[in-house]
Design a protein around this motif. Sequence first.
Motif, PDB file in Angstrom:
ATOM      1  N   GLY A  89     -17.448   6.437  10.274  1.00  0.00           N
ATOM      2  CA  GLY A  89     -16.174   5.828   9.917  1.00  0.00           C
ATOM      3  C   GLY A  89     -15.210   5.666  11.075  1.00  0.00           C
ATOM      4  N   ASP A  90     -15.714   5.835  12.318  1.00  0.00           N
ATOM      5  CA  ASP A  90     -14.845   5.705  13.491  1.00  0.00           C
ATOM      6  C   ASP A  90     -14.704   4.267  13.979  1.00  0.00           C
ATOM      7  N   TRP A  91     -15.638   3.415  13.575  1.00  0.00           N
ATOM      8  CA  TRP A  91     -15.609   2.012  14.005  1.00  0.00           C
ATOM      9  C   TRP A  91     -15.821   1.114  12.817  1.00  0.00           C
ATOM     10  N   PRO A  92     -15.045   0.057  12.697  1.00  0.00           N
ATOM     11  CA  PRO A  92     -13.814  -0.158  13.451  1.00  0.00           C
ATOM     12  C   PRO A  92     -12.748   0.854  13.025  1.00  0.00           C
ATOM     13  N   PRO A  93     -11.723   1.070  13.851  1.00  0.00           N
ATOM     14  CA  PRO A  93     -10.688   2.044  13.490  1.00  0.00           C
ATOM     15  C   PRO A  93      -9.994   1.653  12.182  1.00  0.00           C
ATOM     16  N   LEU A  94      -9.518   2.652  11.468  1.00  0.00           N
ATOM     17  CA  LEU A  94      -8.858   2.409  10.184  1.00  0.00           C
ATOM     18  C   LEU A  94      -7.704   1.425  10.339  1.00  0.00           C
ATOM     19  N   VAL A  95      -7.729   0.352   9.582  1.00  0.00           N
ATOM     20  CA  VAL A  95      -6.651  -0.630   9.675  1.00  0.00           C
ATOM     21  C   VAL A  95      -5.348  -0.051   9.117  1.00  0.00           C
ATOM     22  N   ALA A  96      -5.440   0.854   8.153  1.00  0.00           N
ATOM     23  CA  ALA A  96      -4.236   1.417   7.527  1.00  0.00           C
ATOM     24  C   ALA A  96      -3.500   2.401   8.439  1.00  0.00           C
ATOM     25  N   GLU A  97      -4.097   2.697   9.597  1.00  0.00           N
ATOM     26  CA  GLU A  97      -3.439   3.578  10.552  1.00  0.00           C
ATOM     27  C   GLU A  97      -2.467   2.791  11.443  1.00  0.00           C
ATOM     28  N   ARG A  98      -2.659   1.497  11.552  1.00  0.00           N
ATOM     29  CA  ARG A  98      -1.847   0.683  12.466  1.00  0.00           C
ATOM     30  C   ARG A  98      -0.370   0.638  12.077  1.00  0.00           C
ATOM     31  N   ALA A  99      -0.064   0.855  10.814  1.00  0.00           N
ATOM     32  CA  ALA A  99       1.333   0.803  10.363  1.00  0.00           C
ATOM     33  C   ALA A  99       2.197   1.805  11.128  1.00  0.00           C
ATOM     34  N   PHE A 100       1.593   2.910  11.583  1.00  0.00           N
ATOM     35  CA  PHE A 100       2.353   3.910  12.334  1.00  0.00           C
ATOM     36  C   PHE A 100       2.985   3.299  13.590  1.00  0.00           C
ATOM     37  N   THR A 101       2.282   2.395  14.248  1.00  0.00           N
ATOM     38  CA  THR A 101       2.811   1.805  15.472  1.00  0.00           C
ATOM     39  C   THR A 101       3.449   0.439  15.239  1.00  0.00           C
ATOM     40  N   LEU A 102       3.051  -0.275  14.192  1.00  0.00           N
ATOM     41  CA  LEU A 102       3.555  -1.632  13.980  1.00  0.00           C
ATOM     42  C   LEU A 102       4.864  -1.692  13.193  1.00  0.00           C
ATOM     43  N   LEU A 103       5.079  -0.735  12.307  1.00  0.00           N
ATOM     44  CA  LEU A 103       6.274  -0.775  11.465  1.00  0.00           C
ATOM     45  C   LEU A 103       7.358   0.146  12.025  1.00  0.00           C
ATOM     46  N   PRO A 104       8.624  -0.221  11.815  1.00  0.00           N
ATOM     47  CA  PRO A 104       9.715   0.673  12.233  1.00  0.00           C
ATOM     48  C   PRO A 104       9.560   2.044  11.566  1.00  0.00           C
ATOM     49  N   LYS A 105       9.829   3.098  12.341  1.00  0.00           N
ATOM     50  CA  LYS A 105       9.608   4.476  11.867  1.00  0.00           C
ATOM     51  C   LYS A 105      10.312   4.793  10.544  1.00  0.00           C
ATOM     52  N   ASP A 106      11.536   4.295  10.372  1.00  0.00           N
ATOM     53  CA  ASP A 106      12.253   4.626   9.141  1.00  0.00           C
ATOM     54  C   ASP A 106      11.550   4.071   7.894  1.00  0.00           C
ATOM     55  N   LEU A 107      10.736   3.038   8.076  1.00  0.00           N
ATOM     56  CA  LEU A 107      10.021   2.464   6.933  1.00  0.00           C
ATOM     57  C   LEU A 107       8.766   3.263   6.584  1.00  0.00           C
ATOM     58  N   HIS A 108       8.275   4.066   7.533  1.00  0.00           N
ATOM     59  CA  HIS A 108       7.087   4.901   7.258  1.00  0.00           C
ATOM     60  C   HIS A 108       7.354   5.793   6.057  1.00  0.00           C
ATOM     61  N   THR A 109       8.455   6.533   6.108  1.00  0.00           N
ATOM     62  CA  THR A 109       8.734   7.492   5.033  1.00  0.00           C
ATOM     63  C   THR A 109       9.332   6.810   3.807  1.00  0.00           C
ATOM     64  N   ARG A 110      10.015   5.704   4.035  1.00  0.00           N
ATOM     65  CA  ARG A 110      10.623   5.007   2.900  1.00  0.00           C
ATOM     66  C   ARG A 110       9.561   4.365   2.005  1.00  0.00           C
ATOM     67  N   PHE A 111       8.509   3.813   2.597  1.00  0.00           N
ATOM     68  CA  PHE A 111       7.511   3.084   1.817  1.00  0.00           C
ATOM     69  C   PHE A 111       6.135   3.740   1.793  1.00  0.00           C
ATOM     70  N   GLY A 112       5.837   4.547   2.798  1.00  0.00           N
ATOM     71  CA  GLY A 112       4.483   5.050   2.906  1.00  0.00           C
ATOM     72  C   GLY A 112       4.392   6.552   2.802  1.00  0.00           C
ATOM     73  N   LYS A 113       3.156   6.989   2.691  1.00  0.00           N
ATOM     74  CA  LYS A 113       2.875   8.421   2.651  1.00  0.00           C
ATOM     75  C   LYS A 113       1.758   8.656   3.657  1.00  0.00           C
ATOM     76  N   GLN A 114       1.995   9.579   4.589  1.00  0.00           N
ATOM     77  CA  GLN A 114       0.967   9.895   5.578  1.00  0.00           C
ATOM     78  C   GLN A 114      -0.158  10.642   4.878  1.00  0.00           C
ATOM     79  N   GLN A 115      -1.386  10.114   5.035  1.00  0.00           N
ATOM     80  CA  GLN A 115      -2.558  10.731   4.429  1.00  0.00           C
ATOM     81  C   GLN A 115      -3.554  11.067   5.527  1.00  0.00           C
ATOM     82  N   ALA A 116      -4.121  12.247   5.452  1.00  0.00           N
ATOM     83  CA  ALA A 116      -5.175  12.624   6.396  1.00  0.00           C
ATOM     84  C   ALA A 116      -6.509  12.238   5.784  1.00  0.00           C
ATOM     85  N   THR A 117      -7.400  11.699   6.614  1.00  0.00           N
ATOM     86  CA  THR A 117      -8.756  11.441   6.139  1.00  0.00           C
ATOM     87  C   THR A 117      -9.619  12.609   6.603  1.00  0.00           C
TER      88      THR A 117
END
Length: 165
Positions: A89-117
């Motif tokens: 599961g290392d390739w291709p990298p998880l697409v759902a991880e990109r939001a951490f760098t692409l979205l403004p940080k304040d929206l991470h907690t407002r809309f998302g939930k950090q999940q560990a795989t």
Amino acid sequence: MTTHHPTTRRLVYGHAQMHDCLAFADADTAAEEAAEIKAIAAARTWGEARRIRTTHVSNPADPEYYDPDEDPADDEAFDINEVGSVMEGDWPPLVAERAFTLLPKDLHTRFGKQQATVLNGDLLEIPLSDEAELVAELRRRGYEVQRDDDLINVLDGRSFSPLAG
């Protein structure tokens, strides 16, 4: 001539099926990344897979991604789903991880939930129910946002994954 605000970003997003959440990618490179993933996945032999030059994604057929003692011959059949980094599961990298760098940080907690795989690090799980509000907020901040579920799922390995189904 239009002047773009320096913080303007172009994003493509969609429903990442493997994690059942919204995922984001850089619209300027996403189509090229997807083409590289598809080309590697379509290779019939190890030699063909190795010859694919990539700009945006790593190539799991490159020697640094497999045990040198198991160096497959160029004419050996290549099955993307039997490549170690793909099976893990290392390739291709998880697409759902990109939001951490692409979205403004304040929206991470407002809309998302950090999940560990289990094996592949963290992803930002953004529920589909938040799509309209999140997209409106991004546009308000000057982002160009376009939905493309197929593209997002190719970036996530959905076009060949045995987990797809």
